[in-house]
Motif scaffolding. Sequence first.
Motif, mmCIF file in Angstrom:
data_model
loop_
_atom_site.group_PDB
_atom_site.id
_atom_site.type_symbol
_atom_site.label_atom_id
_atom_site.label_comp_id
_atom_site.label_asym_id
_atom_site.label_seq_id
_atom_site.Cartn_x
_atom_site.Cartn_y
_atom_site.Cartn_z
ATOM 1 N N GLU A 201 -2.496 10.300 -7.361
ATOM 2 C CA GLU A 201 -2.066 9.516 -6.208
ATOM 3 C C GLU A 201 -2.597 8.095 -6.340
ATOM 4 N N ILE A 202 -1.697 7.163 -6.623
ATOM 5 C CA ILE A 202 -2.058 5.757 -6.797
ATOM 6 C C ILE A 202 -1.293 4.960 -5.749
ATOM 7 N N TYR A 203 -1.958 3.975 -5.152
ATOM 8 C CA TYR A 203 -1.322 3.119 -4.159
ATOM 9 C C TYR A 203 -1.101 1.742 -4.767
ATOM 10 N N LEU A 204 -0.009 1.105 -4.386
ATOM 11 C CA LEU A 204 0.372 -0.159 -4.993
ATOM 12 C C LEU A 204 0.817 -1.136 -3.914
ATOM 13 N N THR A 205 0.297 -2.362 -4.005
ATOM 14 C CA THR A 205 0.757 -3.458 -3.169
ATOM 15 C C THR A 205 1.261 -4.531 -4.110
ATOM 16 N N GLU B 176 9.952 -9.954 -8.200
ATOM 17 C CA GLU B 176 11.349 -10.328 -8.326
ATOM 18 C C GLU B 176 11.668 -10.401 -9.813
ATOM 19 N N GLY B 177 12.576 -9.564 -10.264
ATOM 20 C CA GLY B 177 12.918 -9.542 -11.671
ATOM 21 C C GLY B 177 13.760 -8.331 -12.004
ATOM 22 N N ASN B 178 13.917 -8.057 -13.317
ATOM 23 C CA ASN B 178 14.721 -6.911 -13.739
ATOM 24 C C ASN B 178 13.833 -5.673 -13.890
ATOM 25 N N ALA B 179 14.461 -4.537 -14.168
ATOM 26 C CA ALA B 179 13.761 -3.250 -14.204
ATOM 27 C C ALA B 179 12.691 -3.202 -15.287
ATOM 28 N N GLN B 180 13.024 -3.658 -16.507
ATOM 29 C CA GLN B 180 12.068 -3.577 -17.612
ATOM 30 C C GLN B 180 10.832 -4.430 -17.339
ATOM 31 N N ASP B 181 11.030 -5.631 -16.814
ATOM 32 C CA ASP B 181 9.889 -6.505 -16.494
ATOM 33 C C ASP B 181 9.034 -5.896 -15.392
ATOM 34 N N PHE B 182 9.684 -5.271 -14.411
ATOM 35 C CA PHE B 182 8.939 -4.627 -13.336
ATOM 36 C C PHE B 182 8.064 -3.503 -13.881
ATOM 37 N N ILE B 183 8.637 -2.649 -14.738
ATOM 38 C CA ILE B 183 7.884 -1.523 -15.301
ATOM 39 C C ILE B 183 6.744 -2.042 -16.181
ATOM 40 N N ASP B 184 6.996 -3.091 -16.965
ATOM 41 C CA ASP B 184 5.928 -3.682 -17.793
ATOM 42 C C ASP B 184 4.790 -4.193 -16.929
ATOM 43 N N THR B 185 5.120 -4.827 -15.818
ATOM 44 C CA THR B 185 4.094 -5.353 -14.907
ATOM 45 C C THR B 185 3.279 -4.216 -14.289
ATOM 46 N N VAL B 186 3.942 -3.175 -13.822
ATOM 47 C CA VAL B 186 3.255 -2.036 -13.210
ATOM 48 C C VAL B 186 2.365 -1.346 -14.243
ATOM 49 N N ASN B 187 2.869 -1.174 -15.463
ATOM 50 C CA ASN B 187 2.060 -0.547 -16.517
ATOM 51 C C ASN B 187 0.803 -1.362 -16.808
ATOM 52 N N GLU B 188 0.942 -2.656 -16.817
ATOM 53 C CA GLU B 188 -0.213 -3.515 -17.081
ATOM 54 C C GLU B 188 -1.215 -3.471 -15.935
ATOM 55 N N LEU B 189 -0.719 -3.487 -14.712
ATOM 56 C CA LEU B 189 -1.600 -3.471 -13.544
ATOM 57 C C LEU B 189 -2.336 -2.142 -13.383
ATOM 58 N N LEU B 190 -1.615 -1.039 -13.561
ATOM 59 C CA LEU B 190 -2.182 0.282 -13.289
ATOM 60 C C LEU B 190 -2.657 1.010 -14.539
ATOM 61 N N ASP C 70 0.830 -1.208 0.000
ATOM 62 C CA ASP C 70 0.000 0.000 0.000
ATOM 63 C C ASP C 70 0.871 1.269 0.000
ATOM 64 N N ALA C 71 1.873 1.259 -0.877
ATOM 65 C CA ALA C 71 2.797 2.395 -0.980
ATOM 66 C C ALA C 71 2.367 3.308 -2.122
ATOM 67 N N LYS C 72 2.636 4.598 -1.984
ATOM 68 C CA LYS C 72 2.321 5.561 -3.045
ATOM 69 C C LYS C 72 3.179 5.247 -4.268
ATOM 70 N N LEU C 73 2.633 5.495 -5.452
ATOM 71 C CA LEU C 73 3.365 5.233 -6.685
ATOM 72 C C LEU C 73 4.648 6.070 -6.751
ATOM 73 N N SER C 74 4.590 7.287 -6.243
ATOM 74 C CA SER C 74 5.796 8.126 -6.253
ATOM 75 C C SER C 74 6.916 7.490 -5.416
ATOM 76 N N ASP C 75 6.562 6.883 -4.271
ATOM 77 C CA ASP C 75 7.554 6.195 -3.444
ATOM 78 C C ASP C 75 8.066 4.934 -4.142
ATOM 79 N N VAL C 76 7.185 4.249 -4.844
ATOM 80 C CA VAL C 76 7.582 3.057 -5.593
ATOM 81 C C VAL C 76 8.585 3.443 -6.680
#
Length: 153
Positions: A123-127, A131-145, A98-104
């Motif tokens: 202001e978006i919150y994320l839980t 585990e992975g590399n930067a590009q995969d993480f950003i792709d996952t966040v983009n898909e989720l949000l 439940d962290a702010k997207l800016s903090d993430v």
Amino acid sequence: MLDDKKFEEECRFVVAHFKEGAFRTKELFESKVAFRNRRKIAIRWGAASLIAVTLSATAIITYKIRSVEPDEVTTEQCIVDKADNSKAMEIIRLEFNDAKLSDVIKAVEEAYGVKLTNVPDEEIYLTLSYEGNAQDFIDTVNELLNTEIEIER
């Protein structure tokens, strides 16, 4: 005096209409017929009470959950397992509760050593546990949000 006259009238009525054996209390109360309806009514009242208590508890819990404001939510900021010389392609474990997207975004930039662009201002919150590399993480966040965050190259 009026009460005495009324009492006498009632007594005459009872004596005139009395039949021997018409009301047998012993037989009536020994049979299950006398209490059948009372049992049904008691079961119905019990079921109705149980339903009312359940609905009330559900309403109270739902109200308490929905009335929590983002300021009151305890945020466990990110936990980052990384080496000091991390790069964008390294596998790193990140956890956000439940962290702010800016903090993430700040934590990801620090963990992977990258700069992120197209970050939404809202202001978006994320839980998330990832585990992975930067590009995969950003792709996952983009898909989720449903965002368009990119890594600046």
